[in-house]
Design a protein around this motif. Structure first.
Motif, PDB file in Angstrom:
ATOM      1  N   THR A 523       0.860  -1.188   0.000  1.00  0.00           N
ATOM      2  CA  THR A 523       0.000   0.000   0.000  1.00  0.00           C
ATOM      3  C   THR A 523       0.894   1.235   0.000  1.00  0.00           C
ATOM      4  OG1 THR A 523      -0.209  -0.117   2.415  1.00  0.00           O
ATOM      5  CG2 THR A 523      -1.944  -1.158   1.111  1.00  0.00           C
ATOM      6  N   GLN A 524       0.507   2.263   0.718  1.00  0.00           N
ATOM      7  CA  GLN A 524       1.097   3.592   0.587  1.00  0.00           C
ATOM      8  C   GLN A 524       2.615   3.621   0.636  1.00  0.00           C
ATOM      9  OE1 GLN A 524      -0.677   6.415  -0.101  1.00  0.00           O
ATOM     10  NE2 GLN A 524       1.315   7.399  -0.339  1.00  0.00           N
ATOM     11  N   SER A 525       3.236   2.908   1.568  1.00  0.00           N
ATOM     12  CA  SER A 525       4.690   3.037   1.739  1.00  0.00           C
ATOM     13  C   SER A 525       5.471   2.466   0.556  1.00  0.00           C
ATOM     14  CB  SER A 525       5.131   2.353   3.033  1.00  0.00           C
ATOM     15  OG  SER A 525       4.836   0.978   3.010  1.00  0.00           O
ATOM     16  N   PHE A 526       4.830   1.685  -0.301  1.00  0.00           N
ATOM     17  CA  PHE A 526       5.516   1.155  -1.479  1.00  0.00           C
ATOM     18  C   PHE A 526       5.241   1.977  -2.743  1.00  0.00           C
ATOM     19  CE2 PHE A 526       5.881  -2.470   1.297  1.00  0.00           C
ATOM     20  CZ  PHE A 526       7.105  -3.017   0.956  1.00  0.00           C
ATOM     21  N   TRP A 527       4.414   3.014  -2.624  1.00  0.00           N
ATOM     22  CA  TRP A 527       4.089   3.836  -3.790  1.00  0.00           C
ATOM     23  C   TRP A 527       5.200   4.817  -4.122  1.00  0.00           C
ATOM     24  CZ3 TRP A 527      -0.912   4.940  -6.378  1.00  0.00           C
ATOM     25  CH2 TRP A 527      -1.872   3.945  -6.142  1.00  0.00           C
ATOM     26  N   GLU A 528       6.067   5.104  -3.152  1.00  0.00           N
ATOM     27  CA  GLU A 528       7.124   6.081  -3.425  1.00  0.00           C
ATOM     28  C   GLU A 528       8.391   5.724  -2.668  1.00  0.00           C
ATOM     29  OE1 GLU A 528       6.646   9.992  -1.212  1.00  0.00           O
ATOM     30  OE2 GLU A 528       4.553   9.384  -1.415  1.00  0.00           O
ATOM     31  N   GLY A 529       9.529   6.247  -3.164  1.00  0.00           N
ATOM     32  CA  GLY A 529      10.800   6.026  -2.494  1.00  0.00           C
ATOM     33  C   GLY A 529      11.332   4.619  -2.615  1.00  0.00           C
ATOM     34  N   VAL A 530      10.757   3.805  -3.489  1.00  0.00           N
ATOM     35  CA  VAL A 530      11.192   2.415  -3.667  1.00  0.00           C
ATOM     36  C   VAL A 530      11.851   2.297  -5.030  1.00  0.00           C
ATOM     37  CG1 VAL A 530      10.419   0.034  -3.916  1.00  0.00           C
ATOM     38  CG2 VAL A 530       9.415   1.488  -2.139  1.00  0.00           C
ATOM     39  N   ASP A 531      13.070   1.761  -5.046  1.00  0.00           N
ATOM     40  CA  ASP A 531      13.866   1.727  -6.278  1.00  0.00           C
ATOM     41  C   ASP A 531      14.325   0.303  -6.557  1.00  0.00           C
ATOM     42  OD1 ASP A 531      15.367   2.359  -8.459  1.00  0.00           O
ATOM     43  OD2 ASP A 531      16.818   3.621  -7.419  1.00  0.00           O
ATOM     44  N   VAL A 532      13.658  -0.370  -7.500  1.00  0.00           N
ATOM     45  CA  VAL A 532      14.059  -1.713  -7.920  1.00  0.00           C
ATOM     46  C   VAL A 532      14.364  -1.652  -9.407  1.00  0.00           C
ATOM     47  CG1 VAL A 532      13.395  -4.131  -8.170  1.00  0.00           C
ATOM     48  CG2 VAL A 532      12.638  -2.824  -6.163  1.00  0.00           C
ATOM     49  N   ARG A 533      15.629  -1.837  -9.744  1.00  0.00           N
ATOM     50  CA  ARG A 533      16.040  -1.766 -11.148  1.00  0.00           C
ATOM     51  C   ARG A 533      16.223  -3.152 -11.729  1.00  0.00           C
ATOM     52  NH1 ARG A 533      19.851   3.596 -11.423  1.00  0.00           N
ATOM     53  NH2 ARG A 533      18.795   4.708  -9.740  1.00  0.00           N
ATOM     54  N   GLY A 534      16.098  -3.224 -13.055  1.00  0.00           N
ATOM     55  CA  GLY A 534      16.325  -4.488 -13.729  1.00  0.00           C
ATOM     56  C   GLY A 534      15.060  -5.307 -13.911  1.00  0.00           C
ATOM     57  N   PRO A 535      15.177  -6.492 -14.523  1.00  0.00           N
ATOM     58  CA  PRO A 535      13.999  -7.291 -14.881  1.00  0.00           C
ATOM     59  C   PRO A 535      13.242  -7.870 -13.699  1.00  0.00           C
ATOM     60  CG  PRO A 535      16.039  -8.476 -15.388  1.00  0.00           C
ATOM     61  CD  PRO A 535      16.428  -7.075 -15.026  1.00  0.00           C
ATOM     62  N   ALA A 536      13.806  -7.846 -12.474  1.00  0.00           N
ATOM     63  CA  ALA A 536      13.077  -8.373 -11.317  1.00  0.00           C
ATOM     64  C   ALA A 536      11.757  -7.646 -11.127  1.00  0.00           C
ATOM     65  CB  ALA A 536      13.928  -8.254 -10.053  1.00  0.00           C
ATOM     66  N   LEU A 537      11.684  -6.369 -11.534  1.00  0.00           N
ATOM     67  CA  LEU A 537      10.430  -5.618 -11.523  1.00  0.00           C
ATOM     68  C   LEU A 537      10.110  -5.219 -12.955  1.00  0.00           C
ATOM     69  CD1 LEU A 537       8.046  -4.275 -10.161  1.00  0.00           C
ATOM     70  CD2 LEU A 537       9.467  -2.282  -9.698  1.00  0.00           C
ATOM     71  N   SER A 538       9.188  -5.943 -13.564  1.00  0.00           N
ATOM     72  CA  SER A 538       8.821  -5.695 -14.959  1.00  0.00           C
ATOM     73  C   SER A 538       7.354  -5.343 -15.120  1.00  0.00           C
ATOM     74  CB  SER A 538       9.128  -6.935 -15.809  1.00  0.00           C
ATOM     75  OG  SER A 538      10.520  -7.185 -15.837  1.00  0.00           O
TER      76      SER A 538
END
Length: 643
Positions: A523-538
């Protein structure tokens, strides 16, 4: 071109110092434009509001001009995590790039530092609920002899145990200040001393607002005076300011006070057992108010039934009795004197809350969390206060974020913070959204208010997850929707399902990156300030447009207040806030130039309501499809490209 302009341009050029420090460095026009604008407002002592899309490189774009200008600068960001990243990673790189010595300091709020006095008193009392807490306290004690900073972010994991934290940290209420016998060894005071001597101080918005509120109340200051203020993640400022320019009384403050009265009575007034009895009455009155409030409450105070008001009055009476009992004992020791002062302050705040919760452009409301509660007075408009603080502090101001504008316009943000005289600059992300991203809006979904929406949305999400092979964030606007989705997906055998609340946020993100095919629900805390680069987040999926809850007491009061002014609260407040919120969630998808991904939005109001255009026009430029076959083709193409 001024000397500062020339130095900034040189630092970011193809043959500047950054090029020597970063392999494969290439100048970014957006970064150069922002850095030039920051240098100019520092020279001209003006205010700049700049939206810098993901990938712009905004951190270096403001750090380099600030360091090269040689003026005392305060840099504030949204969270402690970002604060640490800025100080430990970005600032050292910028210092190397400008090739000059710069004294820097990291300063956090007092709750982030070990309080040696509180730790020693807790050890002395020997009263802890269980062996695990006692072991944790011993771990912290051992660490206290090794640490130089006292920053609990570096402490053993036991230091973050909620039941232990108030026993090893101080608050503005219970700190003894210069009267503390361990003042010369205080980690917080040492951090503040370093900040006073530094040219660049890195803080967070909570500390900035706390300092301003402290000064406004005539109680001194925490931060040094500065010439330049740079506020990153500036979209968070209006809500943070409303919290600190308001008033709050919490059950934790009351229970802490009761515990400390009992502790100080044992140390300083063993012949006055009545103090412990008063502490017990205060605890009972606090617990009684929590009991009548009920669970999961977030509502306006004026709407509550009489038993709640009676419990609050009983709490005020218990505080008044405690003050009377403490008054003759306070001169016997600094601890008792502090308890007397705190009891007075809490009583005054509680009386103010009960006397006028909905007057003067503010709203009184109550919130329960777990076993605790908060009574809050929140101002509905902080623009005048923010403008006043900006006039009193600093000469140059830079406010920046990836999400400040709505459909290219800054009016909403400027109005909320009283920034009538600010320059504005909007810089698009340099990432290739048209070719690297796809927006999928399922054609068959009902509106979110329809009873069949949740099941229909999750069916569509399942289809996309099969195509993406996991590797997705599912972002929700409520905890209830998140739990419904978690249960639904778990029944269908998703083996790499990570759910907010099951573990600390950083732990969940680490597991997500390591798994490579996980599905994370937040929910809210994952909507901003979260940085996952690469194909793990597609893939990022968002169930509905993030309009504020109509049951929220602050939103209700703000809407009434705006209607009284003859304004349309939906068009001038709710809609722009939701657009900025959506843009934050969407920003999780593409974090690097090589990233590719699908954004699925489950809210058909985007195309069925006129206001949907404002949302769509505010998103990065990416093709839109309503056909799941195109989603499958996108991921099939991604798979063949990466193989």
């Amino acid at each position: 071109m001024s000397e500062l302009d020339a130095a900034v341009a040189a630092a970011l050029s193809a043959d500047g110092h950054l090029a020597d420090l970063l392999p494969g460095y290439a100048p970014r026009p957006e970064q150069q434009e922002m850095a030039a604008a920051v240098a100019d407002v520092i020279n001209q002592e003006e205010t700049l509001v700049v939206e810098a899309g993901t990938g712009t490189g905004k951190t270096l774009a403001y750090l380099l001009p600030a360091l090269l200008a040689g003026r005392r600068t305060i840099i504030s960001t949204g969270t402690r995590t970002l604060q640490d990243q800025l100080f430990h990673r970005d600032l050292p790189l910028a210092r190397q790039a400008v090739n000059r010595p710069v004294r820097t300091a990291l300063l956090k709020g007092r709750g982030n530092y070990l309080c040696l006095y509180r730790m020693e008193r807790t050890l002395e009392s020997g009263r802890l609920e269980n062996r695990a807490l006692a072991d944790g306290l011993q771990q912290v004690r051992a660490w206290s002899g090794r640490t130089r900073s006292g920053d609990l972010a570096e402490a053993p994991a036991a230091a973050s145990e909620p039941a232990l934290v108030p026993r090893i940290t101080s608050t503005a209420d219970n700190c003894l200040g210069q009267e503390c016998p361990l003042y010369s060894e205080c980690f917080l005071m040492e951090a503040r001393r370093r900040a006073q001597e530094a040219e660049v101080v890195v803080i967070n918005h909570h500390l900035l607002m706390a300092d301003w509120a402290l000064r406004e109340g005539g109680f001194g200051e925490v931060l040094p005076q500065a010439d330049v203020y740079i506020l990153d993640e500036a979209h968070q400022l209006p809500e943070t300011a409303a919290r600190f320019f308001g008033l709050s009384v919490s059950s934790r403050q009351l229970f802490d006070l009761a515990r400390d009265i009992r502790l100080e009575q044992q140390r300083e007034a063993g012949d006055a057992p009545g103090l412990s009895e008063q502490a017990a009455r205060l605890e009972r009155a606090t617990a009684d108010l929590r009991l009548v409030l009920g669970d999961g409450m977030r509502t306006a105070w004026r709407t509550l039934e009489r038993p709640v008001g009676e419990a609050a009055e009983a709490l005020a009476h218990a505080l008044a009795e405690g003050i009377a009992a403490l008054a003759p004992q306070a001169p016997r020791g600094k601890g008792l004197e502090s308890c007397h002062r705190r009891a007075n302050s809490l009583y005054q705040d509680l009386q103010r809350f009960l006397a006028e919760p909905d007057e003067g452009g503010q709203v009184g409301w109550v919130e329960t969390r777990g076993q605790g509660f908060y009574l809050r007075l929140t101002p509905l408009d902080v623009s005048e206060q923010m403008a006043g603080q900006r006039a009193r502090h600093g000469r140059a101001w830079v406010l920046t974020s990836a999400t400040l504008a709505v459909d290219g316009q800054f009016g909403h943000f400027l109005e909320r913070l009283g920034l009538d005289d600010a320059r504005t600059l909007a810089l698009d992300s340099p990432f290739d959204y048209p070719n690297h991203a796809l927006l999928y809006l399922p054609a068959s979904l009902p509106e979110p208010s329809h009873p069949d929406f949740a099941e229909a949305y999750l069916q569509e999400a399942q289809t996309v997850l099969e195509a993406s092979r996991g590797r997705a964030f599912l972002l929700f606007t409520s905890h209830r929707a998140l739990q419904t989705a978690a249960d639904w997906l778990a029944r269908r055998g998703h083996h790499q399902l990570l759910v907010q609340g099951a573990a600390p946020q950083q732990q969940l993100l680490d597991r997500f990156r390591e798994a490579g095919d996980a599905v994370l629900l937040g929910t809210q805390s994952f909507w901003e300030g979260v940085d996952v680069r690469g194909p793990a987040l597609s893939c990022v999926m968002i169930d509905r447009l993030p309009f504020g809850s109509p049951a929220d007491p602050v939103l209700q009061a703000r809407m009434e207040w705006m209607r009284e002014q003859g304004r349309n609260p939906f068009a001038t407040y709710q809609l722009p806030e939701a657009v900025i919120g959506l843009r934050q969630g969407v920003g999780r998808l593409i974090r690097d130039a090589s990233d590719r991904g699908v954004l699925m939005l489950g809210d058909v109001r985007l195309v069925q309501r006129g206001y949907g255009r404002q949302f769509l026009h505010s998103l990065p430029p990416m093709p839109l499809t309503r056909d799941p076959a195109q989603v499958r083709a996108f991921f099939a193409d991604q798979s063949s490209t990466s193989s």
